[in-house]
Enzyme design. Sequence first.
Site, short mmCIF file in Angstrom:
data_model
loop_
_atom_site.label_atom_id
_atom_site.label_comp_id
_atom_site.label_asym_id
_atom_site.label_seq_id
_atom_site.Cartn_x
_atom_site.Cartn_y
_atom_site.Cartn_z
N SER A 101 0.84 -1.20 0.00
CA SER A 101 0.00 0.00 0.00
C SER A 101 0.87 1.24 0.00
CB SER A 101 -0.92 0.03 1.22
OG SER A 101 -1.61 1.28 1.29
N TYR A 145 -2.50 -0.39 10.18
CA TYR A 145 -2.58 -0.92 8.82
C TYR A 145 -1.29 -0.64 8.05
CZ TYR A 145 -4.22 -1.67 4.03
OH TYR A 145 -4.36 -2.10 2.74
#
Length: 253
Positions: free
Chosen positions: A145, A157
């Site tokens: 990501s 995350y």
Amino acid sequence: MPMRLDGRTALVTGATSNIGRAIAEAFAAEGAHVAVSGRSAERGKEVVDGIHARGGRADFVRADLDGSAAASQALAQGAARILGGRIDILVNNAGIYPANTTATTDEKTFDQVYAVNVKAPFFLTAAVAPAMVEAGGGAIINLGSWIARLGIPSALYSSTKGAVETLTRSWAAEFGPQGVRVNAISPGVVQTSAPGDVHPGEIMMKGTPAGQMGTPDAIANAAVYLAGDESSFVHGIVLDVDGGRTGVAVIAR
């Protein structure tokens, strides 16, 4: 024109929606037999039926990747069975995104996010890569990501995706000499908006070369490249498919 993944088999985790679904559909369109993995049999059937309607090959394999080695091993075995005994391409896409801040994250949430986002792909790769080596080669694609490298207030995350990108390089060193290429894709802000809607992600793409959010198909196209022969000399990279979000600043005029 020959299909780029003709005759190959692929397992895509989290393939019942969004990026995972787009990758599964793109692989099937390029000739691969795809194991569509996810928790929902209903959504899995929808993806598989759509692939069949377009002349592709796909089967659904239900999996709840909770981070346990047993769950990852069961998926690897189940996918290999329906794919004729081998997995040529593995896409570690499944993941969860918690909304919690650092101060509001409890230990249970922390453990769950790391279990799904890091432990599950770790043990799935451990289950699949040796068989790829024995079969003569393969390709593994991990989903990172953009927020693993450009800080935003999403510490939990982001840290899991940073771990995935580090695993990508380590696995490339471990399995590359044995014929298994390992690479990652780092998607940017990717969302399919309903017509007329303005998604909050559009704001995050201001000041980028693209100037707008990406679509799941953009990530799927990158996955086809990393899975196919065109990338045979590509090992251990993290391919940014993010509209320039992490690497480029556009000066407003």
